[in-house]
Write a protein that holds these residues in place. Sequence first.
Motif, PDB file in Angstrom:
ATOM      1  N   PHE A 115      -1.578  -6.745 101.846  1.00 19.67           N
ATOM      2  CA  PHE A 115      -0.997  -7.529 100.745  1.00 19.67           C
ATOM      3  C   PHE A 115       0.487  -7.237 100.586  1.00 19.67           C
ATOM      4  O   PHE A 115       1.300  -8.151 100.426  1.00 19.67           O
ATOM      5  CB  PHE A 115      -1.728  -7.200  99.421  1.00 19.67           C
ATOM      6  N   PHE A 116       0.804  -5.954 100.663  1.00 18.26           N
ATOM      7  CA  PHE A 116       2.200  -5.551 100.460  1.00 18.26           C
ATOM      8  C   PHE A 116       3.095  -6.131 101.553  1.00 18.26           C
ATOM      9  O   PHE A 116       4.186  -6.660 101.266  1.00 18.26           O
ATOM     10  CB  PHE A 116       2.294  -4.019 100.428  1.00 18.26           C
ATOM     11  N   ALA A 124       3.496  -9.797 101.088  1.00 18.94           N
ATOM     12  CA  ALA A 124       4.392 -10.085  99.961  1.00 18.94           C
ATOM     13  C   ALA A 124       5.841  -9.842 100.339  1.00 18.94           C
ATOM     14  O   ALA A 124       6.735 -10.637  99.966  1.00 18.94           O
ATOM     15  CB  ALA A 124       3.997  -9.212  98.769  1.00 18.94           C
ATOM     16  N   LYS A 125       6.131  -8.801 101.093  1.00 18.98           N
ATOM     17  CA  LYS A 125       7.512  -8.490 101.503  1.00 18.98           C
ATOM     18  C   LYS A 125       8.037  -9.554 102.471  1.00 18.98           C
ATOM     19  O   LYS A 125       9.208  -9.959 102.397  1.00 18.98           O
ATOM     20  CB  LYS A 125       7.583  -7.098 102.163  1.00 18.98           C
ATOM     21  N   LEU A 174       7.009 -12.568 102.626  1.00 18.42           N
ATOM     22  CA  LEU A 174       7.239 -13.787 101.845  1.00 18.42           C
ATOM     23  C   LEU A 174       8.526 -13.702 101.045  1.00 18.42           C
ATOM     24  O   LEU A 174       9.291 -14.670 100.958  1.00 18.42           O
ATOM     25  CB  LEU A 174       6.052 -14.018 100.896  1.00 18.42           C
ATOM     26  N   GLU A 175       8.778 -12.524 100.491  1.00 16.12           N
ATOM     27  CA  GLU A 175       9.976 -12.356  99.659  1.00 16.12           C
ATOM     28  C   GLU A 175      11.245 -12.662 100.449  1.00 16.12           C
ATOM     29  O   GLU A 175      12.192 -13.225  99.917  1.00 16.12           O
ATOM     30  CB  GLU A 175      10.017 -10.925  99.123  1.00 16.12           C
ATOM     31  N   LEU A 183      11.296 -16.434 101.149  1.00 12.00           N
ATOM     32  CA  LEU A 183      11.129 -17.291  99.969  1.00 12.00           C
ATOM     33  C   LEU A 183      12.366 -18.152  99.714  1.00 12.00           C
ATOM     34  O   LEU A 183      13.487 -17.652  99.700  1.00 12.00           O
ATOM     35  CB  LEU A 183      10.855 -16.405  98.749  1.00 12.00           C
ATOM     36  N   THR A 184      12.140 -19.432  99.535  1.00 13.01           N
ATOM     37  CA  THR A 184      13.257 -20.343  99.209  1.00 13.01           C
ATOM     38  C   THR A 184      12.940 -21.053  97.904  1.00 13.01           C
ATOM     39  O   THR A 184      11.772 -21.247  97.560  1.00 13.01           O
ATOM     40  CB  THR A 184      13.439 -21.400 100.318  1.00 13.01           C
ATOM     41  N   ARG A 185      13.994 -21.421  97.227  1.00 11.15           N
ATOM     42  CA  ARG A 185      13.803 -22.087  95.931  1.00 11.15           C
ATOM     43  C   ARG A 185      14.101 -23.583  96.003  1.00 11.15           C
ATOM     44  O   ARG A 185      14.154 -24.252  94.996  1.00 11.15           O
ATOM     45  CB  ARG A 185      14.692 -21.423  94.880  1.00 11.15           C
ATOM     46  N   ARG A 240      10.443 -25.234 102.531  1.00 10.56           N
ATOM     47  CA  ARG A 240       9.623 -24.035 102.402  1.00 10.56           C
ATOM     48  C   ARG A 240       8.919 -23.728 103.725  1.00 10.56           C
ATOM     49  O   ARG A 240       8.635 -24.634 104.511  1.00 10.56           O
ATOM     50  CB  ARG A 240       8.570 -24.227 101.311  1.00 10.56           C
ATOM     51  N   GLN A 258       4.853 -19.608 102.695  1.00 10.08           N
ATOM     52  CA  GLN A 258       5.148 -19.831 101.270  1.00 10.08           C
ATOM     53  C   GLN A 258       4.280 -20.955 100.707  1.00 10.08           C
ATOM     54  O   GLN A 258       3.741 -20.842  99.597  1.00 10.08           O
ATOM     55  CB  GLN A 258       6.632 -20.180 101.100  1.00 10.08           C
ATOM     56  N   LEU A 298       0.711 -19.560 100.244  1.00  7.72           N
ATOM     57  CA  LEU A 298       0.590 -18.639  99.108  1.00  7.72           C
ATOM     58  C   LEU A 298       0.791 -19.355  97.780  1.00  7.72           C
ATOM     59  O   LEU A 298       0.122 -19.041  96.794  1.00  7.72           O
ATOM     60  CB  LEU A 298       1.584 -17.488  99.269  1.00  7.72           C
TER      61      LEU A 298
END
Lengths: 278, 240
Positions: free
Chosen positions: B32-33, B36-37, B39-40, B43-45, B49, B53, B56
């Motif tokens: 999971f960690f 998550a890293k 993905l971080e 990650l785009t806003r 994408r 991303q 998830l």
Amino acid sequence: MTIDWFTVGAQTLNFLLLVWLLKRYLYGPILKAIDDRETQTAKVINQADAIKLDAQLQRKMLEKKNNEFDAKRDELFTKAKNTALSESEQIIAKAHINADQISKSRLQALERELEHYQQDIALKTLQEVYDVARKVLADLASVELEQNMFECFCKRLQNMTLDEKHNFNKALDAGNTELLIYSAFELTQTQIDKVDGILQQVSSAKSNSHFHLKLEVKTTLISGIEIRSNGWKIAWSTEDYLNVLQTFISQLLIKQRESIHNRTAQLNTQSHNVKNSA
Amino acid sequence: MQLSPDEIIYWQMGFIKINATIVFTWGVMLMFFISAKVLERALTRNNKRTRLQNALETIVLAIEQQISAVGLIHPRQYLGFLGTLFLFVALANLLTIFPGYEPPTGSLSTTLSLALCVFVAVPYYGIKQRGLKDYLASYTKPSFIMLPFNIIGEISRTFALAVRLFGNIMSGTMIIGIMLLIAPFVFPVVMTALGLLTGMVQAYIFFILASVYIAAATSANKTQSQLHKNTPVIKPSEEN
């Protein structure tokens, strides 16, 4: 199947740690990204709505302007049409007037020309008739013919009307009047005496009437004799007949001209009627 | 035959020991960690994408939607706890497809710890939403006589939650083990596939039951508050 309480505790701690990790590194960033994107999308939608609203306002404004422009164009078009119609009517009326004037002047010119031709024709006809008559008479001229002419003149003198006699005596009132005798041929003494005698008979009614004769040969008389004095005249010659012919021809031409006038007037009336109906 | 991965002990010093349950739990946590890293970083806003991303985001939003569907008004408030509960159980069960893997959910200690977390979370969220007095008063509803039964029900459902998950996963693992001995070809594969389905269903059941318990503890507060304020209660049919 036993419960290991150390493992339970450890798993609880592990789970709580996992909750914190996922909240920190998974849910937080993902939800933030979603929120940011939704905010951005909402912002874009708001901007699009504002642009749409602005576009609608502009469209309404343009439609209004278009309508105004159409109305103005129609107004100008109607005005221009009316102006053109009135101008056209004025120009047509002016053209009609000008056409009438031209037609009138042309008719007048034609009439003048016709008159001129008529005169010319009459003169030439007369001239030709004179020439022919003169030539015929010249060819036929002989003592007998001249004598016959003289006899005719004498009869003419003897058969003068009352008016002619009155005019003759009036011409003699001045006293010692000179009577000019024009003849196409030279008169003999006998012929002169006979004329003198006839004139004495005509004028015998008045004792104070004295006259003397003066002879003159005039070839233009075309085989005839003529006596003149103080505005009085009596003659017999082929010229008189020809003058009668000229008068007849003139009257004939006048009648013809009148018929042409009537025909032209009829045509003018018809053309005016056609214009008015158009 | 081992009934629980707790019995596989790698290291022990007195009371403290490191068994397969804890080790594989760390493995799941590590996965999971790392995810998550990764993905971080990716990650785009904006609208461009990555597939990870998208996947998830879909999972997180689906969990949020499920929490909301149960009746919890602010689903993000419960997403950390309930979402982790579902994802942990689901991944722990899904990894049984790998040979040699011992699912932590096949340990009664793990399921009990998760059930205890739910057991604590229910009053925590209930008190947070309703206040201590109001929440405790709910145990005496509809009458004071019901207090012991409510307390027994609260405890028994926690154990039921733990035993249900443990029983299903443990039985699945045992069936596969037995089948490997009896019919080592084909049949264990079918059972493994069935085990994956069972694992996902159990994760969903665990997650939904926990959500329902929390919703029951918090939504009762809302109803009581509305009754006290004499405000009209909006029925679900009227909300639509």
